[in-house]
Write a protein that holds these residues in place. Structure first.
Motif, PDB file in Angstrom:
ATOM      1  N   ARG A 157     -12.644  16.024  -4.826  1.00  0.00           N
ATOM      2  CA  ARG A 157     -13.856  15.627  -5.737  1.00  0.00           C
ATOM      3  C   ARG A 157     -13.985  14.101  -5.394  1.00  0.00           C
ATOM      4  NH1 ARG A 157     -10.391  17.708 -10.975  1.00  0.00           N
ATOM      5  NH2 ARG A 157      -8.658  16.539  -9.923  1.00  0.00           N
ATOM      6  N   ILE A 158     -15.218  13.553  -5.879  1.00  0.00           N
ATOM      7  CA  ILE A 158     -15.263  12.047  -5.793  1.00  0.00           C
ATOM      8  C   ILE A 158     -15.782  11.808  -7.378  1.00  0.00           C
ATOM      9  CG2 ILE A 158     -17.251  10.554  -5.018  1.00  0.00           C
ATOM     10  CD1 ILE A 158     -17.723  12.449  -2.797  1.00  0.00           C
TER      11      ILE A 158
ATOM     12  N   LYS B  63     -19.847  12.181  -7.971  1.00  0.00           N
ATOM     13  CA  LYS B  63     -20.697  12.798  -7.016  1.00  0.00           C
ATOM     14  C   LYS B  63     -19.885  14.009  -6.415  1.00  0.00           C
ATOM     15  CE  LYS B  63     -22.653   8.447  -5.329  1.00  0.00           C
ATOM     16  NZ  LYS B  63     -23.891   8.621  -5.063  1.00  0.00           N
ATOM     17  N   THR B  64     -20.903  14.941  -5.984  1.00  0.00           N
ATOM     18  CA  THR B  64     -20.305  16.307  -5.130  1.00  0.00           C
ATOM     19  C   THR B  64     -19.762  16.045  -4.005  1.00  0.00           C
ATOM     20  OG1 THR B  64     -22.428  16.855  -4.797  1.00  0.00           O
ATOM     21  CG2 THR B  64     -21.388  17.741  -6.831  1.00  0.00           C
ATOM     22  N   PRO B  65     -18.837  16.800  -3.459  1.00  0.00           N
ATOM     23  CA  PRO B  65     -18.306  16.409  -2.010  1.00  0.00           C
ATOM     24  C   PRO B  65     -19.455  16.742  -1.044  1.00  0.00           C
ATOM     25  CG  PRO B  65     -16.498  17.531  -3.395  1.00  0.00           C
ATOM     26  CD  PRO B  65     -17.846  17.350  -4.175  1.00  0.00           C
TER      27      PRO B  65
ATOM     28  N   LYS C 124     -27.488   9.440  -9.300  1.00  0.00           N
ATOM     29  CA  LYS C 124     -26.363   9.436  -8.475  1.00  0.00           C
ATOM     30  C   LYS C 124     -25.802  10.224  -7.362  1.00  0.00           C
ATOM     31  CE  LYS C 124     -24.946   5.001 -10.121  1.00  0.00           C
ATOM     32  NZ  LYS C 124     -24.901   4.098  -9.066  1.00  0.00           N
ATOM     33  N   ASP C 125     -25.812  11.517  -7.906  1.00  0.00           N
ATOM     34  CA  ASP C 125     -25.467  12.711  -6.899  1.00  0.00           C
ATOM     35  C   ASP C 125     -26.686  13.095  -5.993  1.00  0.00           C
ATOM     36  OD1 ASP C 125     -23.841  14.247  -5.869  1.00  0.00           O
ATOM     37  OD2 ASP C 125     -23.949  15.889  -7.657  1.00  0.00           O
ATOM     38  N   VAL C 126     -26.582  12.041  -5.080  1.00  0.00           N
ATOM     39  CA  VAL C 126     -27.937  12.135  -4.000  1.00  0.00           C
ATOM     40  C   VAL C 126     -27.252  12.789  -2.694  1.00  0.00           C
ATOM     41  CG1 VAL C 126     -29.472  10.887  -2.788  1.00  0.00           C
ATOM     42  CG2 VAL C 126     -28.752  10.118  -4.908  1.00  0.00           C
ATOM     43  N   GLU C 127     -28.069  13.813  -2.250  1.00  0.00           N
ATOM     44  CA  GLU C 127     -27.659  14.347  -0.688  1.00  0.00           C
ATOM     45  C   GLU C 127     -27.577  13.005   0.165  1.00  0.00           C
ATOM     46  OE1 GLU C 127     -30.770  17.193  -0.050  1.00  0.00           O
ATOM     47  OE2 GLU C 127     -29.595  18.740  -1.014  1.00  0.00           O
ATOM     48  N   ASN C 128     -26.571  12.888   1.010  1.00  0.00           N
ATOM     49  CA  ASN C 128     -26.081  12.058   1.838  1.00  0.00           C
ATOM     50  C   ASN C 128     -26.066  10.387   1.256  1.00  0.00           C
ATOM     51  OD1 ASN C 128     -26.723  13.585   4.213  1.00  0.00           O
ATOM     52  ND2 ASN C 128     -28.760  13.312   4.139  1.00  0.00           N
ATOM     53  N   GLY C 129     -25.557  10.644  -0.308  1.00  0.00           N
ATOM     54  CA  GLY C 129     -25.738   9.519  -1.120  1.00  0.00           C
ATOM     55  C   GLY C 129     -24.127   9.209  -1.056  1.00  0.00           C
ATOM     56  N   ALA C 130     -23.121   9.749  -0.590  1.00  0.00           N
ATOM     57  CA  ALA C 130     -21.868   9.070  -0.641  1.00  0.00           C
ATOM     58  C   ALA C 130     -21.202   9.041   0.720  1.00  0.00           C
ATOM     59  CB  ALA C 130     -20.860  10.461  -1.335  1.00  0.00           C
ATOM     60  N   VAL C 131     -21.453   7.756   1.263  1.00  0.00           N
ATOM     61  CA  VAL C 131     -21.041   7.242   2.511  1.00  0.00           C
ATOM     62  C   VAL C 131     -19.901   6.626   2.830  1.00  0.00           C
ATOM     63  CG1 VAL C 131     -21.859   5.963   4.389  1.00  0.00           C
ATOM     64  CG2 VAL C 131     -23.634   6.576   2.757  1.00  0.00           C
ATOM     65  N   PHE C 132     -18.933   7.190   3.682  1.00  0.00           N
ATOM     66  CA  PHE C 132     -17.561   6.881   3.887  1.00  0.00           C
ATOM     67  C   PHE C 132     -17.244   6.233   5.182  1.00  0.00           C
ATOM     68  CE2 PHE C 132     -17.144   9.599   0.272  1.00  0.00           C
ATOM     69  CZ  PHE C 132     -16.499   8.909  -0.738  1.00  0.00           C
ATOM     70  N   ALA C 133     -16.547   5.412   5.242  1.00  0.00           N
ATOM     71  CA  ALA C 133     -16.136   5.063   6.608  1.00  0.00           C
ATOM     72  C   ALA C 133     -14.570   5.334   6.793  1.00  0.00           C
ATOM     73  CB  ALA C 133     -15.941   3.390   6.822  1.00  0.00           C
TER      74      ALA C 133
ATOM     75  N   ASP D  61      -8.548  13.950  -3.876  1.00  0.00           N
ATOM     76  CA  ASP D  61      -9.414  13.315  -4.920  1.00  0.00           C
ATOM     77  C   ASP D  61      -9.776  11.809  -4.268  1.00  0.00           C
ATOM     78  OD1 ASP D  61      -9.887  15.282  -6.588  1.00  0.00           O
ATOM     79  OD2 ASP D  61      -8.047  14.695  -7.775  1.00  0.00           O
ATOM     80  N   VAL D  62     -10.883  11.427  -4.339  1.00  0.00           N
ATOM     81  CA  VAL D  62     -11.602  10.071  -3.970  1.00  0.00           C
ATOM     82  C   VAL D  62     -12.219   9.427  -5.196  1.00  0.00           C
ATOM     83  CG1 VAL D  62     -12.982   8.908  -2.229  1.00  0.00           C
ATOM     84  CG2 VAL D  62     -12.040  11.297  -1.627  1.00  0.00           C
ATOM     85  N   ILE D  63     -11.823   8.113  -5.364  1.00  0.00           N
ATOM     86  CA  ILE D  63     -12.258   7.218  -6.498  1.00  0.00           C
ATOM     87  C   ILE D  63     -13.198   6.144  -5.981  1.00  0.00           C
ATOM     88  CG2 ILE D  63     -11.844   6.101  -8.615  1.00  0.00           C
ATOM     89  CD1 ILE D  63      -9.108   7.809  -8.446  1.00  0.00           C
ATOM     90  N   LEU D  64     -14.414   5.908  -6.230  1.00  0.00           N
ATOM     91  CA  LEU D  64     -15.092   4.813  -5.802  1.00  0.00           C
ATOM     92  C   LEU D  64     -15.067   3.811  -6.991  1.00  0.00           C
ATOM     93  CD1 LEU D  64     -18.467   6.222  -4.063  1.00  0.00           C
ATOM     94  CD2 LEU D  64     -15.880   5.829  -3.221  1.00  0.00           C
ATOM     95  N   THR D  65     -14.699   2.458  -6.602  1.00  0.00           N
ATOM     96  CA  THR D  65     -14.058   1.660  -7.683  1.00  0.00           C
ATOM     97  C   THR D  65     -15.120   0.603  -8.314  1.00  0.00           C
ATOM     98  OG1 THR D  65     -13.551   0.227  -5.993  1.00  0.00           O
ATOM     99  CG2 THR D  65     -11.854   1.877  -6.952  1.00  0.00           C
ATOM    100  N   GLY D  66     -16.440   0.759  -8.031  1.00  0.00           N
ATOM    101  CA  GLY D  66     -17.554   0.112  -8.602  1.00  0.00           C
ATOM    102  C   GLY D  66     -18.050  -1.192  -7.539  1.00  0.00           C
ATOM    103  N   THR D  67     -19.179  -1.583  -7.677  1.00  0.00           N
ATOM    104  CA  THR D  67     -20.033  -2.453  -6.747  1.00  0.00           C
ATOM    105  C   THR D  67     -19.911  -3.968  -7.349  1.00  0.00           C
ATOM    106  OG1 THR D  67     -21.632  -2.471  -5.242  1.00  0.00           O
ATOM    107  CG2 THR D  67     -22.294  -2.236  -7.600  1.00  0.00           C
ATOM    108  N   PRO D  68     -20.009  -4.928  -6.621  1.00  0.00           N
ATOM    109  CA  PRO D  68     -20.442  -6.417  -7.125  1.00  0.00           C
ATOM    110  C   PRO D  68     -21.912  -6.643  -7.332  1.00  0.00           C
ATOM    111  CG  PRO D  68     -19.074  -6.269  -4.873  1.00  0.00           C
ATOM    112  CD  PRO D  68     -19.486  -4.753  -5.073  1.00  0.00           C
ATOM    113  N   ALA D  69     -22.072  -7.778  -7.806  1.00  0.00           N
ATOM    114  CA  ALA D  69     -23.386  -8.083  -7.683  1.00  0.00           C
ATOM    115  C   ALA D  69     -24.373  -8.205  -6.861  1.00  0.00           C
ATOM    116  CB  ALA D  69     -23.434  -9.371  -8.430  1.00  0.00           C
TER     117      ALA D  69
END
Length: 232
Positions: free
Chosen positions: A27-28, A56-58, A132-141, A195-203
């Motif tokens: 899960r994201i 977001k969906t995986p 927010k739940d956009v196709e190709n919208g969860a990018v991971f290195a 499970d993966v958690i994105l922790t928010g974005t800076p300004a």
């Protein structure tokens, strides 16, 4: 006899530095407004009572370095540079110390957002899914194991568009720390490995268009990149 009426979806998985095995995404979860300056630039205040989340969906996963089309249905597509937490062990009603021990690793991530559709959701008190739940919208290195990064706080987090810096902060600016986030989220979900958690974005969030190249990084982690091609 059992089976499926069509091919089952593939398992999306993130590379891990130094390992041949990959990290399969279960899960994201995404933390909202975890940097006060970003909340302010969006006209909001930070809720300091507790973190809050969207998902977001995986299947939204795309690997760093990819080229993806500008998505349909938006005229205001935004980047958001984030630290990703990769959970490697179960957690339910965990203390902060217990939560910290469940973290397998960290990585750079982009939470790509159809900002105009997110705003429609806000204006009409509707879910943010289209934004927010956009196709190709969860990018991971590629992920680094937690012990390889050390204590979090001083690391710089930054993002560039076509080489121009747009976001520049440190992880110390997060309102909620990673152990606080995992512990709190575990009061609502049985967290598990994957499970993966994105922790928010800076300004500094803002729009991108077809042809733009987004790059970013967090000190000590594999950098991230995404290129936008013309809409389909």
């Amino acid at each position: 006899m059992t089976g499926y009426i069509f091919d089952a979806p593939k398992v999306n998985a993130i590379p891990v530095i130094g390992m041949s095995a990959r990290f399969p995404i279960h899960r994201i979860f995404c933390v909202g407004r975890n940097y006060a300056a970003h909340a302010a630039e969006m006209g909001n205040e930070v809720d300091r009572d507790a973190p809050w989340y969207f998902t977001k969906t995986p299947s939204a996963y795309v690997a760093s370095g990819s080229t993806v089309p500008y998505p349909p249905g938006t005229q205001d597509f935004h980047y958001e540079m984030e630290l990703a937490i990769a959970i490697g062990a179960p957690a339910f009603r965990a203390s902060r110390d217990e939560a910290a021990r469940t973290i397998f690793g960290y990585g750079c991530a982009l939470d790509m957002t159809r900002r105009d559709l997110q705003q429609v959701g806000k204006d009409h008190r509707r879910p943010w899914d289209l934004g927010k739940d956009v196709e190709n919208g969860a990018v991971f290195a590629a992920l680094s194991q937690a012990e390889d990064l050390g204590a979090l706080g001083p690391q710089r987090i930054h993002l560039e568009v076509n080489g121009e810096t747009r976001q520049d902060a440190t992880l110390a600016e997060m309102v909620w720390s990673v152990d606080e986030i995992v512990a709190h989220l575990s009061t609502y979900y049985h967290l598990r490995a994957g499970d993966v958690i994105l922790t928010g974005t800076p300004a500094g969030v803002g729009p991108v268009v077809a042809g733009d190249r987004i790059t970013g990084g967090i000190d000590g982690l594999e950098p991230i990149a995404l290129t936008l091609s013309e809409p389909e």
